[in-house]
Scaffold this motif. Structure first.
Motif, PDB file in Angstrom:
ATOM      1  N   LEU A  16       4.572  36.988  87.437  1.00 31.63           N
ATOM      2  CA  LEU A  16       4.047  38.068  86.601  1.00 31.63           C
ATOM      3  C   LEU A  16       3.218  39.048  87.438  1.00 31.63           C
ATOM      4  O   LEU A  16       3.370  40.266  87.320  1.00 31.63           O
ATOM      5  CB  LEU A  16       3.209  37.479  85.468  1.00 31.63           C
ATOM      6  CG  LEU A  16       2.650  38.454  84.450  1.00 31.63           C
ATOM      7  CD1 LEU A  16       3.775  39.157  83.694  1.00 31.63           C
ATOM      8  CD2 LEU A  16       1.743  37.717  83.470  1.00 31.63           C
ATOM      9  N   MET A  17       2.364  38.519  88.299  1.00 32.95           N
ATOM     10  CA  MET A  17       1.542  39.371  89.159  1.00 32.95           C
ATOM     11  C   MET A  17       2.412  40.149  90.147  1.00 32.95           C
ATOM     12  O   MET A  17       2.170  41.332  90.399  1.00 32.95           O
ATOM     13  CB  MET A  17       0.513  38.522  89.910  1.00 32.95           C
ATOM     14  CG  MET A  17      -0.559  37.952  88.998  1.00 32.95           C
ATOM     15  SD  MET A  17      -1.628  36.748  89.811  1.00 32.95           S
ATOM     16  CE  MET A  17      -2.382  37.746  91.071  1.00 32.95           C
ATOM     17  N   PHE A  18       3.428  39.493  90.701  1.00 32.22           N
ATOM     18  CA  PHE A  18       4.345  40.133  91.643  1.00 32.22           C
ATOM     19  C   PHE A  18       5.077  41.296  90.967  1.00 32.22           C
ATOM     20  O   PHE A  18       5.172  42.389  91.530  1.00 32.22           O
ATOM     21  CB  PHE A  18       5.345  39.104  92.177  1.00 32.22           C
ATOM     22  CG  PHE A  18       6.333  39.650  93.163  1.00 32.22           C
ATOM     23  CD1 PHE A  18       5.985  39.814  94.489  1.00 32.22           C
ATOM     24  CD2 PHE A  18       7.614  39.986  92.759  1.00 32.22           C
ATOM     25  CE1 PHE A  18       6.895  40.311  95.410  1.00 32.22           C
ATOM     26  CE2 PHE A  18       8.534  40.488  93.671  1.00 32.22           C
ATOM     27  CZ  PHE A  18       8.173  40.650  95.007  1.00 32.22           C
ATOM     28  N   ALA A  19       5.562  41.064  89.756  1.00 37.04           N
ATOM     29  CA  ALA A  19       6.286  42.110  89.027  1.00 37.04           C
ATOM     30  C   ALA A  19       5.357  43.279  88.689  1.00 37.04           C
ATOM     31  O   ALA A  19       5.722  44.448  88.872  1.00 37.04           O
ATOM     32  CB  ALA A  19       6.905  41.537  87.749  1.00 37.04           C
ATOM     33  N   GLY A  20       4.166  42.972  88.235  1.00 34.37           N
ATOM     34  CA  GLY A  20       3.217  44.023  87.900  1.00 34.37           C
ATOM     35  C   GLY A  20       2.772  44.809  89.120  1.00 34.37           C
ATOM     36  O   GLY A  20       2.779  46.048  89.112  1.00 34.37           O
ATOM     37  N   TYR A  21       2.394  44.099  90.181  1.00 31.72           N
ATOM     38  CA  TYR A  21       1.943  44.783  91.391  1.00 31.72           C
ATOM     39  C   TYR A  21       3.099  45.527  92.052  1.00 31.72           C
ATOM     40  O   TYR A  21       2.933  46.633  92.557  1.00 31.72           O
ATOM     41  CB  TYR A  21       1.299  43.799  92.368  1.00 31.72           C
ATOM     42  CG  TYR A  21       0.549  44.498  93.468  1.00 31.72           C
ATOM     43  CD1 TYR A  21      -0.624  45.186  93.194  1.00 31.72           C
ATOM     44  CD2 TYR A  21       1.028  44.501  94.770  1.00 31.72           C
ATOM     45  CE1 TYR A  21      -1.309  45.858  94.189  1.00 31.72           C
ATOM     46  CE2 TYR A  21       0.343  45.167  95.774  1.00 31.72           C
ATOM     47  CZ  TYR A  21      -0.830  45.842  95.475  1.00 31.72           C
ATOM     48  OH  TYR A  21      -1.491  46.509  96.466  1.00 31.72           O
ATOM     49  N   GLY A  22       4.279  44.931  92.023  1.00 35.24           N
ATOM     50  CA  GLY A  22       5.462  45.592  92.579  1.00 35.24           C
ATOM     51  C   GLY A  22       5.773  46.889  91.848  1.00 35.24           C
ATOM     52  O   GLY A  22       6.088  47.908  92.474  1.00 35.24           O
ATOM     53  N   SER A  23       5.656  46.879  90.534  1.00 33.08           N
ATOM     54  CA  SER A  23       5.888  48.099  89.750  1.00 33.08           C
ATOM     55  C   SER A  23       4.854  49.166  90.084  1.00 33.08           C
ATOM     56  O   SER A  23       5.192  50.345  90.254  1.00 33.08           O
ATOM     57  CB  SER A  23       5.830  47.789  88.252  1.00 33.08           C
ATOM     58  OG  SER A  23       6.855  46.899  87.898  1.00 33.08           O
ATOM     59  N   PHE A  24       3.602  48.743  90.181  1.00 37.19           N
ATOM     60  CA  PHE A  24       2.527  49.671  90.538  1.00 37.19           C
ATOM     61  C   PHE A  24       2.774  50.276  91.922  1.00 37.19           C
ATOM     62  O   PHE A  24       2.645  51.486  92.121  1.00 37.19           O
ATOM     63  CB  PHE A  24       1.179  48.930  90.500  1.00 37.19           C
ATOM     64  CG  PHE A  24       0.025  49.729  91.014  1.00 37.19           C
ATOM     65  CD1 PHE A  24      -0.438  50.834  90.309  1.00 37.19           C
ATOM     66  CD2 PHE A  24      -0.604  49.371  92.191  1.00 37.19           C
ATOM     67  CE1 PHE A  24      -1.511  51.573  90.784  1.00 37.19           C
ATOM     68  CE2 PHE A  24      -1.681  50.099  92.674  1.00 37.19           C
ATOM     69  CZ  PHE A  24      -2.142  51.207  91.976  1.00 37.19           C
ATOM     70  N   MET A  25       3.178  49.456  92.883  1.00 40.67           N
ATOM     71  CA  MET A  25       3.429  49.943  94.241  1.00 40.67           C
ATOM     72  C   MET A  25       4.642  50.870  94.262  1.00 40.67           C
ATOM     73  O   MET A  25       4.645  51.866  94.997  1.00 40.67           O
ATOM     74  CB  MET A  25       3.612  48.774  95.214  1.00 40.67           C
ATOM     75  CG  MET A  25       2.314  48.060  95.529  1.00 40.67           C
ATOM     76  SD  MET A  25       1.048  49.136  96.240  1.00 40.67           S
ATOM     77  CE  MET A  25       1.809  49.580  97.781  1.00 40.67           C
ATOM     78  N   CYS A  26       5.674  50.569  93.490  1.00 44.90           N
ATOM     79  CA  CYS A  26       6.836  51.475  93.419  1.00 44.90           C
ATOM     80  C   CYS A  26       6.400  52.838  92.904  1.00 44.90           C
ATOM     81  O   CYS A  26       6.841  53.870  93.429  1.00 44.90           O
ATOM     82  CB  CYS A  26       7.929  50.889  92.534  1.00 44.90           C
ATOM     83  SG  CYS A  26       8.880  49.594  93.343  1.00 44.90           S
ATOM     84  N   TYR A  27       5.545  52.838  91.900  1.00 40.18           N
ATOM     85  CA  TYR A  27       5.040  54.110  91.394  1.00 40.18           C
ATOM     86  C   TYR A  27       4.319  54.865  92.515  1.00 40.18           C
ATOM     87  O   TYR A  27       4.577  56.048  92.749  1.00 40.18           O
ATOM     88  CB  TYR A  27       4.110  53.899  90.196  1.00 40.18           C
ATOM     89  CG  TYR A  27       3.376  55.162  89.844  1.00 40.18           C
ATOM     90  CD1 TYR A  27       4.011  56.189  89.153  1.00 40.18           C
ATOM     91  CD2 TYR A  27       2.065  55.361  90.256  1.00 40.18           C
ATOM     92  CE1 TYR A  27       3.369  57.375  88.866  1.00 40.18           C
ATOM     93  CE2 TYR A  27       1.407  56.547  89.979  1.00 40.18           C
ATOM     94  CZ  TYR A  27       2.053  57.552  89.291  1.00 40.18           C
ATOM     95  OH  TYR A  27       1.410  58.724  89.023  1.00 40.18           O
ATOM     96  N   LEU A  28       3.395  54.191  93.195  1.00 41.86           N
ATOM     97  CA  LEU A  28       2.638  54.854  94.261  1.00 41.86           C
ATOM     98  C   LEU A  28       3.538  55.344  95.389  1.00 41.86           C
ATOM     99  O   LEU A  28       3.375  56.458  95.890  1.00 41.86           O
ATOM    100  CB  LEU A  28       1.577  53.922  94.839  1.00 41.86           C
ATOM    101  CG  LEU A  28       0.379  53.603  93.964  1.00 41.86           C
ATOM    102  CD1 LEU A  28      -0.567  52.660  94.704  1.00 41.86           C
ATOM    103  CD2 LEU A  28      -0.348  54.860  93.545  1.00 41.86           C
ATOM    104  N   LEU A  29       4.491  54.503  95.788  1.00 43.26           N
ATOM    105  CA  LEU A  29       5.339  54.823  96.938  1.00 43.26           C
ATOM    106  C   LEU A  29       6.331  55.947  96.665  1.00 43.26           C
ATOM    107  O   LEU A  29       6.714  56.671  97.586  1.00 43.26           O
ATOM    108  CB  LEU A  29       6.102  53.578  97.402  1.00 43.26           C
ATOM    109  CG  LEU A  29       5.235  52.498  98.043  1.00 43.26           C
ATOM    110  CD1 LEU A  29       6.026  51.210  98.173  1.00 43.26           C
ATOM    111  CD2 LEU A  29       4.709  52.953  99.394  1.00 43.26           C
ATOM    112  N   PHE A  30       6.743  56.097  95.412  1.00 44.51           N
ATOM    113  CA  PHE A  30       7.772  57.091  95.119  1.00 44.51           C
ATOM    114  C   PHE A  30       7.303  58.249  94.233  1.00 44.51           C
ATOM    115  O   PHE A  30       7.926  59.307  94.219  1.00 44.51           O
ATOM    116  CB  PHE A  30       8.992  56.421  94.494  1.00 44.51           C
ATOM    117  CG  PHE A  30       9.597  55.369  95.385  1.00 44.51           C
ATOM    118  CD1 PHE A  30      10.159  55.707  96.604  1.00 44.51           C
ATOM    119  CD2 PHE A  30       9.574  54.034  95.029  1.00 44.51           C
ATOM    120  CE1 PHE A  30      10.698  54.750  97.444  1.00 44.51           C
ATOM    121  CE2 PHE A  30      10.112  53.063  95.853  1.00 44.51           C
ATOM    122  CZ  PHE A  30      10.674  53.420  97.062  1.00 44.51           C
TER     123      PHE A  30
END
Length: 148
Positions: A16-30
């Motif tokens: 759950l944390m991986f999915a949430g943090y991954g989504s947040f990082m995708c937003y920041l990165l793109f």
């Protein structure tokens, strides 16, 4: 609660944390940091070129730019270094972490370059991998303390 159920609960929480943090990082990165579509593509394939520019020319950058580009690129990937081995139990060594991070970050930098939402910078990859290694080292330390 049994040890097996507790391990499953920890893994589910890590996913759950991986999915949430991954989504947040995708937003920041793109999309984050006011990313606008660029008309020109910028690329740095020379290791430590951008890093040394920030260090030697620090007086040319405002503090926010300097901190984000040097320390932010490291700190942002520490959680992944901690979470990846919890989500993917087969990842157990520093070499496995490095190889996974290099491939994923190569994809991220390439996507940023292709879609004009960032530059391709090998130094970003290096700094991000260092962040992942720090996170993995923290996880290893926590696991060693837990075993005692």
């Amino acid at each position: 609660m049994t040890s097996k159920r507790l391990k499953k609960l920890y893994r589910d929480l890590a996913i759950l944390m991986f999915a949430g943090y991954g989504s947040f990082m995708c937003y920041l990165l793109f999309f984050g940091f006011s990313r606008n579509t660029r008309t020109e593509r910028m690329m740095n394939l020379i290791p430590f070129k951008t890093i040394s520019n920030y260090i030697t020319g620090f007086h040319h950058y405002n503090l926010d730019t300097w901190v984000i580009n040097l320390f932010g690129n490291v700190a942002a990937f520490v959680p992944f270094g901690f979470l990846v081995p919890l989500v993917f139990p087969g990842v157990r060594s520093y070499l496995q972490i490095i190889s996974r991070f290099l491939l994923a970050l190569l994809a991220v930098e390439s996507i940023q370059w292709v879609f004009h939402v960032g530059s391709f910078d090998v130094d970003d990859i290096l700094l991000n991998v260092i962040g992942g290694l720090i996170g993995f080292a923290i996880l290893q330390r926590v696991r060693n303390l837990y075993k005692r």
